[in-house]
Design a protein around this motif. Structure first.
Motif, PDB file in Angstrom:
ATOM      1  N   TRP A 228       0.836  -1.193   0.000  1.00  0.00           N
ATOM      2  CA  TRP A 228       0.000   0.000   0.000  1.00  0.00           C
ATOM      3  C   TRP A 228       0.876   1.251   0.000  1.00  0.00           C
ATOM      4  CZ3 TRP A 228      -5.388  -0.230   0.132  1.00  0.00           C
ATOM      5  CH2 TRP A 228      -6.033   1.005   0.257  1.00  0.00           C
ATOM      6  N   TYR A 229       1.811   1.287   0.927  1.00  0.00           N
ATOM      7  CA  TYR A 229       2.615   2.491   1.125  1.00  0.00           C
ATOM      8  C   TYR A 229       3.551   2.734  -0.057  1.00  0.00           C
ATOM      9  CZ  TYR A 229       5.831   5.794   3.226  1.00  0.00           C
ATOM     10  OH  TYR A 229       6.603   6.902   3.468  1.00  0.00           O
ATOM     11  N   GLN A 230       4.170   1.672  -0.552  1.00  0.00           N
ATOM     12  CA  GLN A 230       5.120   1.849  -1.646  1.00  0.00           C
ATOM     13  C   GLN A 230       4.432   1.926  -3.004  1.00  0.00           C
ATOM     14  OE1 GLN A 230       7.689  -1.543  -0.910  1.00  0.00           O
ATOM     15  NE2 GLN A 230       9.113  -0.276   0.248  1.00  0.00           N
ATOM     16  N   LYS A 231       3.142   1.712  -3.037  1.00  0.00           N
ATOM     17  CA  LYS A 231       2.334   1.652  -4.265  1.00  0.00           C
ATOM     18  C   LYS A 231       2.778   0.461  -5.107  1.00  0.00           C
ATOM     19  CE  LYS A 231       1.079   6.511  -4.726  1.00  0.00           C
ATOM     20  NZ  LYS A 231       2.068   7.352  -4.052  1.00  0.00           N
ATOM     21  N   HIS A 232       1.811  -0.073  -5.861  1.00  0.00           N
ATOM     22  CA  HIS A 232       2.087  -1.286  -6.621  1.00  0.00           C
ATOM     23  C   HIS A 232       3.003  -0.987  -7.808  1.00  0.00           C
ATOM     24  CE1 HIS A 232       1.448  -5.255  -8.208  1.00  0.00           C
ATOM     25  NE2 HIS A 232       0.714  -5.552  -7.159  1.00  0.00           N
ATOM     26  N   THR A 233       3.806  -1.987  -8.176  1.00  0.00           N
ATOM     27  CA  THR A 233       4.600  -1.851  -9.401  1.00  0.00           C
ATOM     28  C   THR A 233       3.663  -1.922 -10.602  1.00  0.00           C
ATOM     29  OG1 THR A 233       4.864  -4.223  -9.376  1.00  0.00           O
ATOM     30  CG2 THR A 233       6.686  -2.934  -8.479  1.00  0.00           C
ATOM     31  N   GLN A 234       4.170  -1.570 -11.779  1.00  0.00           N
ATOM     32  CA  GLN A 234       3.347  -1.715 -12.978  1.00  0.00           C
ATOM     33  C   GLN A 234       4.208  -2.173 -14.136  1.00  0.00           C
ATOM     34  OE1 GLN A 234       1.704   2.141 -13.758  1.00  0.00           O
ATOM     35  NE2 GLN A 234       3.681   3.170 -13.782  1.00  0.00           N
ATOM     36  N   TYR A 235       3.538  -2.800 -15.108  1.00  0.00           N
ATOM     37  CA  TYR A 235       4.254  -3.239 -16.305  1.00  0.00           C
ATOM     38  C   TYR A 235       4.570  -2.020 -17.164  1.00  0.00           C
ATOM     39  CZ  TYR A 235       3.671  -8.139 -15.317  1.00  0.00           C
ATOM     40  OH  TYR A 235       3.761  -9.377 -14.727  1.00  0.00           O
ATOM     41  N   ARG A 365      10.322  -6.887 -18.456  1.00  0.00           N
ATOM     42  CA  ARG A 365       9.840  -8.061 -19.194  1.00  0.00           C
ATOM     43  C   ARG A 365      10.962  -9.091 -19.039  1.00  0.00           C
ATOM     44  NH1 ARG A 365       9.340  -6.692 -24.794  1.00  0.00           N
ATOM     45  NH2 ARG A 365       7.644  -8.170 -25.097  1.00  0.00           N
ATOM     46  N   PRO A 366      10.596 -10.346 -18.672  1.00  0.00           N
ATOM     47  CA  PRO A 366      11.633 -11.332 -18.333  1.00  0.00           C
ATOM     48  C   PRO A 366      12.734 -11.438 -19.387  1.00  0.00           C
ATOM     49  CG  PRO A 366       9.485 -12.198 -17.813  1.00  0.00           C
ATOM     50  CD  PRO A 366       9.233 -10.867 -18.464  1.00  0.00           C
ATOM     51  N   ARG A 367      12.409 -11.282 -20.672  1.00  0.00           N
ATOM     52  CA  ARG A 367      13.442 -11.424 -21.702  1.00  0.00           C
ATOM     53  C   ARG A 367      14.483 -10.319 -21.610  1.00  0.00           C
ATOM     54  NH1 ARG A 367       9.628 -10.389 -26.762  1.00  0.00           N
ATOM     55  NH2 ARG A 367       8.415 -11.865 -25.526  1.00  0.00           N
ATOM     56  N   ASN A 368      14.115  -9.193 -21.012  1.00  0.00           N
ATOM     57  CA  ASN A 368      15.051  -8.086 -20.937  1.00  0.00           C
ATOM     58  C   ASN A 368      15.983  -8.183 -19.730  1.00  0.00           C
ATOM     59  OD1 ASN A 368      14.123  -6.969 -23.285  1.00  0.00           O
ATOM     60  ND2 ASN A 368      12.538  -5.764 -22.262  1.00  0.00           N
ATOM     61  N   ALA A 369      15.829  -9.238 -18.947  1.00  0.00           N
ATOM     62  CA  ALA A 369      16.779  -9.514 -17.866  1.00  0.00           C
ATOM     63  C   ALA A 369      17.218 -10.965 -18.021  1.00  0.00           C
ATOM     64  CB  ALA A 369      16.131  -9.283 -16.503  1.00  0.00           C
ATOM     65  N   LEU A 471       6.769   0.144 -26.174  1.00  0.00           N
ATOM     66  CA  LEU A 471       6.788  -0.947 -25.200  1.00  0.00           C
ATOM     67  C   LEU A 471       8.028  -1.826 -25.394  1.00  0.00           C
ATOM     68  CD1 LEU A 471       5.458  -2.842 -23.074  1.00  0.00           C
ATOM     69  CD2 LEU A 471       4.365  -4.000 -24.970  1.00  0.00           C
ATOM     70  N   LEU A 472       8.377  -2.082 -26.665  1.00  0.00           N
ATOM     71  CA  LEU A 472       9.486  -2.995 -26.941  1.00  0.00           C
ATOM     72  C   LEU A 472      10.850  -2.347 -26.736  1.00  0.00           C
ATOM     73  CD1 LEU A 472       8.157  -4.874 -30.103  1.00  0.00           C
ATOM     74  CD2 LEU A 472       7.969  -5.499 -27.703  1.00  0.00           C
ATOM     75  N   THR A 473      10.868  -1.037 -26.543  1.00  0.00           N
ATOM     76  CA  THR A 473      12.161  -0.363 -26.407  1.00  0.00           C
ATOM     77  C   THR A 473      12.258   0.458 -25.130  1.00  0.00           C
ATOM     78  OG1 THR A 473      11.301   1.474 -27.692  1.00  0.00           O
ATOM     79  CG2 THR A 473      12.561  -0.187 -28.886  1.00  0.00           C
TER      80      THR A 473
END
Lengths: 527, 331
Positions: A228-235, A365-369, A471-473
């Motif tokens: 709640w405090y840190q706010k949710h992450t987002q894609y 995105r998992p492919r980017n890590a 999105l892809l870059t």
């Protein structure tokens, strides 16, 4: 005007007594990003609530006692048998209490789904890098919840004191007994004397219904308050940055969806409990240490541990009048200890390798890590091979294999397959990055073939939307850390080996296919 | 033009697409009816639950294709509960998706790091607080406090001492004595060697005065498997062979790995298999481990017969039975 004005009166009443209006006003409009993978943690939370409700119901009839009784209940095949009061009362709940069997099944199914949801949620958080600063603390709380969940689940299915679960306790006792120096003492203290004794079920009952649920409540509260405090992450995506959060306001949309989802989870668990029998303890019979049933299996979240124990080579050290059972200690305590400690420390290890100390609210995105994703695939492969061996007897009978074949396959597989999974996953990630780059630069393949005047066939490519291209870059591609052995003043750095290791890992971690840029697009136009 | 790499620009949030129900009152009313129908189905589920609870007998079984014979009471209760809950959820979500606002909202995040002035003051406050306590300077206080805290942690440990007795030598002893009769389990009858045919296997326990009140903790150490082979099938040292009687060999049934009952006997191969972790023991070679995680053979019980042909233990077990422990003197 009825409901609205009624709620207004309530809000007014609350504020005049607490001054909560300012806080409530802000938080009722709190924004939650929407994505199916964010529901996994919710499933775990709702299953926990269902566990509390169904568990409370069961305590009204369950008798946590190993006092010996003669069964005189309605289930004829066990009539007249000696058994513990715990087992007899579980039979009573199953056969005489209306809805009792349903609630037992709800409780067990909810526990399985609770653990599945925790693991799925953990994988989502890991593969998207949601554990990065500032969320390392919440990651550790999550690992704590997973660990407690495994223990709580084991204690829970041990309570009925049936032949299957009693065998599980026997194995737990052997692990305790194997502890060097203190093992036999701790075993005698835990069981109030020789195994199985009459103390263990009442003791784990207190732990199962009071101590651990209390710990769960505290940790879950902390977990949610931090979210709640840190706010949710987002894609990542168009309009989404590290500085904002895009989604639906808590009141009313998110509240209705989340509240509705609780009922859906409960409904699905009730459906499973209605049609799929789970843990039919009356078929196993009461526990006695001299008997066992073939195909003894723990619940799935313990299966990997059992699989590791099964595949352990028969190693014991016999010296100076003492025995150390490596065949129990290594698979039962040391390997799980290393795995869970490594998992808890992973956010810090990754940040040490990348040198990245910034806040992150946009998910990867998992492919980017690729390195992280490959590491995850490697760990999953390890667990999966262990889990397969945990069911080697069942697999052997179903697929006409011998236990020995499966055991030897997993003994080698558990060491060989994870590194292979790492390499394959990393290559896959890099290939996907390459595909992303192609897509941005040359557009989407339309499947339309075009015949050119001189006879050549070409496929027509269609440019992708600016949203998709962004999105892809949108991800960063930071370079590897530069850690020269000597610093700017020509002085050799301290901790040379550590630096070298960090440098090597950082280079491996930074491996990437350069993402498409405006410059690349211009160059293509130019040609 | 510089050589700097220019990233592809963020086109910003896509334009909001309105739903049919946002503009068309008929579609909105239709959505409302759909939500109401979903809630209605939930109510029917509750009715099914109530009817099953009160009117369906607990021992009524009905045949359902695919699922086979099912207890109607259980199924009615469970399905009723599932329907009543699931459709409340479906209704609420359908309501949220069709009728509640679906415009995405953007809120700003703020860095968690406090302004530098606050951070400095915070650090100063901690430092001056710690300084004022004198903890850094007064090492006697620091050390004695550490020792006191450490010692006080012993008291909860000490208070747990009475959870159980000390194990003493109990891990190493069983109820088997010289001359103890082997009795059947269940049944508690003495066994004649001639009762066992070649290839037979039986679980036995030591004879005790009050077999009705045999403690489970005793069974956990005393359980023994009796197997009869042809004497020439054994491949044993003379000492071990002398512990058998006319092809009858007795092993502790408690696995030397983790204490499960080693209950699976393959008559063809003469292997004993523990169902827990698949440790496999070769009966002909004195329960030698031939596969799996167990590190030691099952202890063998020295047996013979009395004057009337009843099986008795000649000696107690010469080593502790069951899983290993620190004090075990394994050779």
């Amino acid at each position: 005007m009825t409901i609205e004005s009624g709620l207004g009166t309530v809000a007014n009443y609350v504020d005049e007594r607490t001054g909560a209006a300012a806080w409530m006003k802000k938080n009722l409009q709190k924004v939650f990003p929407d994505h199916w993978s964010f529901l996994l943690g919710e499933v775990a939370l709702y299953s926990f609530v269902i566990l509390l409700l169904s568990g409370t119901f069961l305590t009204f009839w369950f008798d946590p006692s190993q006092r010996e009784v003669i069964y005189d209940g309605g289930y004829q095949p066990l009539a007249g048998l000696k058994m513990s009061a715990a087992y007899a009362s579980t039979l009573h709940i199953s056969f005489e209490v209306r809805g009792g069997l349903l609630m037992r099944q709800v409780h067990h199914w909810a526990a399985l789904i609770f653990m599945s949801a925790i693991v799925a949620h953990l994988l989502r958080v890991f593969f998207t890098g949601a554990f990065r600063k500032p969320r390392e603390g919440n990651w550790i709380i999550g690992i704590g919840l997973l660990t407690l969940g495994i223990v709580e689940g084991f204690l829970g299915y041990s309570l009925p004191d049936d032949l299957l679960s009693g065998t599980g306790i026997r194995i737990a006792e052997a692990i305790i007994q194997a502890l060097p120096v203190v093992g036999s003492y701790i075993s005698y203290f835990a069981f109030g004397g020789a195994f199985p004794g009459e103390s263990f079920i009442p003791r784990i009952y207190t732990v199962h219904v009071l101590l651990l649920p209390g710990a769960f409540l505290a940790l879950i509260t902390a977990h949610l308050m931090l979210v709640w405090y840190q706010k949710h992450t987002q894609y990542p995506g168009p309009g989404r940055t590290e500085k904002n959060v895009v989604g639906y306001p808590l009141m009313p949309t998110y509240m209705a969806k989340a509240g509705g989802f609780f009922f859906i989870v409960f409904g699905v668990i009730a459906f499973l409990s209605a049609v799929a029998s789970i843990n039919p303890i009356w078929l196993y019979g009461p526990y006695t240490p001299g008997q066992i049933s073939a195909g003894s299996q723990p619940d799935w979240y313990m299966g990997w541990l059992d699989g590791l124990v099964r595949m352990a080579p028969p190693l014991e050290t016999h010296a100076l009048g003492h025995t150390i059972s490596w065949n129990i200690l290594i698979p039962g305590l040391i390997v799980p200890g290393i795995l869970f400690t490594g998992m808890a420390l992973y956010p810090f290890i990754e940040s040490w390798i990348t040198g990245d100390k910034r806040e992150h609210h946009l998910l990867d995105r998992p492919r980017n890590a690729p390195n992280r994703t490959a590491l995850g695939a490697m760990s999953l492969t390890f667990m999966l091979v262990a889990l397969i061996n945990g069911g080697n007897d069942i697999i052997a009978t179903h697929f006409s294999l011998t236990i020995n074949q499966i055991m030897w396959f997993t003994r080698f597989g558990v060491l060989i397959l994870p590194p292979i999974a790492f390499v394959i996953t990393k290559r896959l990630c890099l290939s996907l990055q390459r595909a992303d780059r192609e897509l941005v630069l040359h557009g989407r393949e339309t499947g339309t073939l075009l015949r050119l005047p001189h006879g050549e066939f070409v496929e027509v490519h269609e440019p992708i939307s600016p949203e998709k291209a962004y999105l892809l870059t949108a991800h960063e591609q930071p370079p590897a850390l530069e850690l020269p052995a000597v610093d700017a003043h020509g002085v050799k750095r301290a901790g040379g080996l550590r630096n070298k290791l960090r440098s090597r890992m950082s280079v491996a971690n930074a491996e990437a296919i350069t993402k498409a840029s405006v410059n690349d697009l211009k160059e293509i136009d130019h040609h | 033009m510089s050589n700097e790499i220019e990233a592809i620009k963020d086109p910003g949030l896509p334009a909001h697409v309105h739903r049919k129900a946002d503009s068309d009152p008929a579609a909105a009313n239709r959505a409302e009816r759909q939500v109401a129908i979903l809630f209605g189905i939930s109510a029917l589920g509750t009715v099914l639950l109530i009817v099953s609870y009160i009117f369906v007998p607990q021992d009524l079984f009905i045949f359902i294709p695919v699922m086979g014979n099912q207890n109607a009471h259980q199924l009615g209760l469970g399905l009723g509960m599932a329907i009543s809950l699931f459709f409340i959820g479906m209704g609420a979500i359908h309501w949220a998706k069709t009728l509640m606002p679906d415009t995405e909202v953007v809120a700003q995040r703020h860095e968690f790091r406090s302004p530098d002035s606050d951070r400095k003051e915070f650090v100063d406050a901690v430092k001056s607080g710690a300084g004022a306590s004198g903890l850094g300077r007064r090492s006697l206080i620091k050390k004695s406090l550490g020792a006191a805290l450490g010692l006080s942690a012993l008291s909860p440990l000490l208070l747990l001492r009475d959870l159980g007795p000390l194990p003493k030598k109990e891990f190493e002893t069983t109820s088997w004595k010289s001359g103890t009769y082997l009795v059947t389990d269940p049944g508690n009858r003495r066994i004649k060697a001639s009762d066992l045919e070649v290839g037979a296997v039986a679980q036995v326990l030591p004879e005790i005065e009050d077999p009705e009140h045999r403690a489970l903790s005793d069974i956990g150490k005393d359980a023994v498997l009796l197997i009869r082979l042809r004497p020439q099938e054994f491949n044993l040292t003379p000492a071990k062979l002398a512990m058998t009687h006319d092809g009858i060999i007795a092993f502790s049934k408690i696995c030397s790995h983790m204490g499960c009952a080693v209950a699976l006997y393959e008559q063809q191969t003469k292997h004993l298999l523990c169902p827990c972790h698949q440790s496999t023991f070769d009966v002909t070679r004195g329960a030698k481990v031939i596969f799996g995680p167990a590190a030691r053979p099952l202890p063998q019980l020295d047996i013979t017969v009395d004057g009337e042909g009843y099986l008795v233990a000649r000696e107690p077990f010469s080593e502790p039975v069951g899983p290993s422990f620190w004090e075990r003197n394994s050779q």
